[in-house]
Design an enzyme around this catalytic site. Structure first.
Site, PDB file in Angstrom:
ATOM      1  N   PRO A   1       0.801  -1.196   0.000  1.00  8.14           N
ATOM      2  CA  PRO A   1       0.000   0.000   0.000  1.00  8.14           C
ATOM      3  C   PRO A   1       0.844   1.260   0.000  1.00  8.14           C
ATOM      4  CG  PRO A   1      -0.151  -1.239   2.058  1.00  8.14           C
ATOM      5  CD  PRO A   1       1.086  -1.621   1.357  1.00  8.14           C
ATOM      6  N   GLU A   2       0.677   2.030  -1.024  1.00  8.72           N
ATOM      7  CA  GLU A   2       1.248   3.364  -1.052  1.00  8.72           C
ATOM      8  C   GLU A   2       0.078   4.321  -0.829  1.00  8.72           C
ATOM      9  OE1 GLU A   2       3.962   3.836  -4.395  1.00  8.72           O
ATOM     10  OE2 GLU A   2       4.144   1.671  -4.555  1.00  8.72           O
TER      11      GLU A   2
END
Length: 271
Positions: A2-3
């Site tokens: 997850p960015e």
DNA sequence: CCATATACCTGGCAGC
DNA sequence: TGCTGCCAGGTATATG
């Protein structure tokens, strides 16, 4: 996993539904990256007021205190009325009268941390050094250009460090540098002002576009409703080593910087 | 101060 | 089938 886009997509997918919910129970599984730092049972009876995001952290504002949630590399949240039995990788369950918020995280690099407030020493330790939010007006091109000038490291690593700007991880760093026509190995200090402006714009564009597409679901990411993102389908360079550049057909190259893969087009991106 | 390496942990995949 | 080695979206901490 997850960015910033994946974290934001996750937030959008459950924030409205959980707002106002009363916490009925909390169950923790195996240890995550950091301890919760409070007795899970002490959260019972509190209310979830709203869900915010800072960088790659989700902040659940409670009627007293906050929960900081980080998804690490492999974390994902689900929120729903149903309460399936916890699997081996489900490590944090927040039962509320609106449904169950569950953190699923096989690698356990993620974390759920309680703090009394954002000025709590623990919260400051985690959030205090974060750079500006790329999708807000505070992300100023002039300040960004000057910030790059002060960094001697390769620009890819400067972006990942999150001190100038937060939320840009391994996928979107490569993608933004492609859009800006800058190689990941270029020293940040050697980037001219016009190119820095271009990179600033590219970061905003790629992150906003990724949020719009529901994030990137490379292996296992899905939002809190279980829906996958599809930004990966339009990636220009990430995970495309050897494949033809979508712009010029030259084979995309892969290299390693700081133990992380970088991808770039040798023709479209200049040193 | 800086830049780079290490550590955390599990699972999927290619190659033998 | 099973083993080995490598790879994976992050980041605090140690080391030089």
């Amino acid at each position: 996993m997850p960015e910033l886009p994946e974290v934001e997509v996750t937030r959008l997918s459950f924030a409205p539904a959980i707002a106002g919910a009363n916490i009925l129970n909390v169950q923790v599984g195996k240890p995550l990256r950091w301890p919760l730092s409070c007795n899970p049972q002490s959260l019972k009876g509190r209310k979830v007021l709203q869900v915010r995001r800072r960088g790659k952290y989700l902040l659940l504002d409670l009627s007293h205190g906050i929960l900081l949630i980080h998804l690490g590399m492999s974390g994902s949240l689900t929120f729903g009325k149903q309460t399936p039995v916890a699997g081996k990788h489900d490590h944090f369950d927040l039962f509320t009268d609106h449904g169950l918020l569950r953190l699923h995280d096989p690698r356990r690099f993620g974390a759920v941390v309680y703090a009394d407030s954002e000025s709590d020493a623990l919260a400051v330790k985690l959030l205090g050094r974060l750079g500006v939010e790329p999708l807000e007006d505070s992300f100023d091109p002039q300040v960004f250009a000057l910030g790059l000038k002060k960094k001697h490291a390769p620009v890819k690593q400067v972006l990942l460090a999150g001190e100038l700007v937060v939320g840009v991880g391994n996928i979107y760093a490569s993608e933004a540098l492609f859009l800006a026509g800058i190689r990941p190995t270029t020293r940040a200090s050697r980037i001219s002002k016009p190119r820095a402006f271009k990179l600033h714009q590219a970061i905003r564009q790629v992150l906003a576009s990724a949020v719009e597409k529901g994030g990137s679901s490379l292996r296992d990411f899905s939002n809190a409703q279980g829906q996958n993102g599809y930004f990966q389908l339009q990636a220009n360079v990430y995970d495309r080593a050897g494949l033809p550049c979508r712009a010029c057909a030259a084979p995309i190259k892969r290299l390693v910087q700081g133990q992380r893969s970088s991808f770039y087009c040798p023709l479209c991106q200049k040193p």
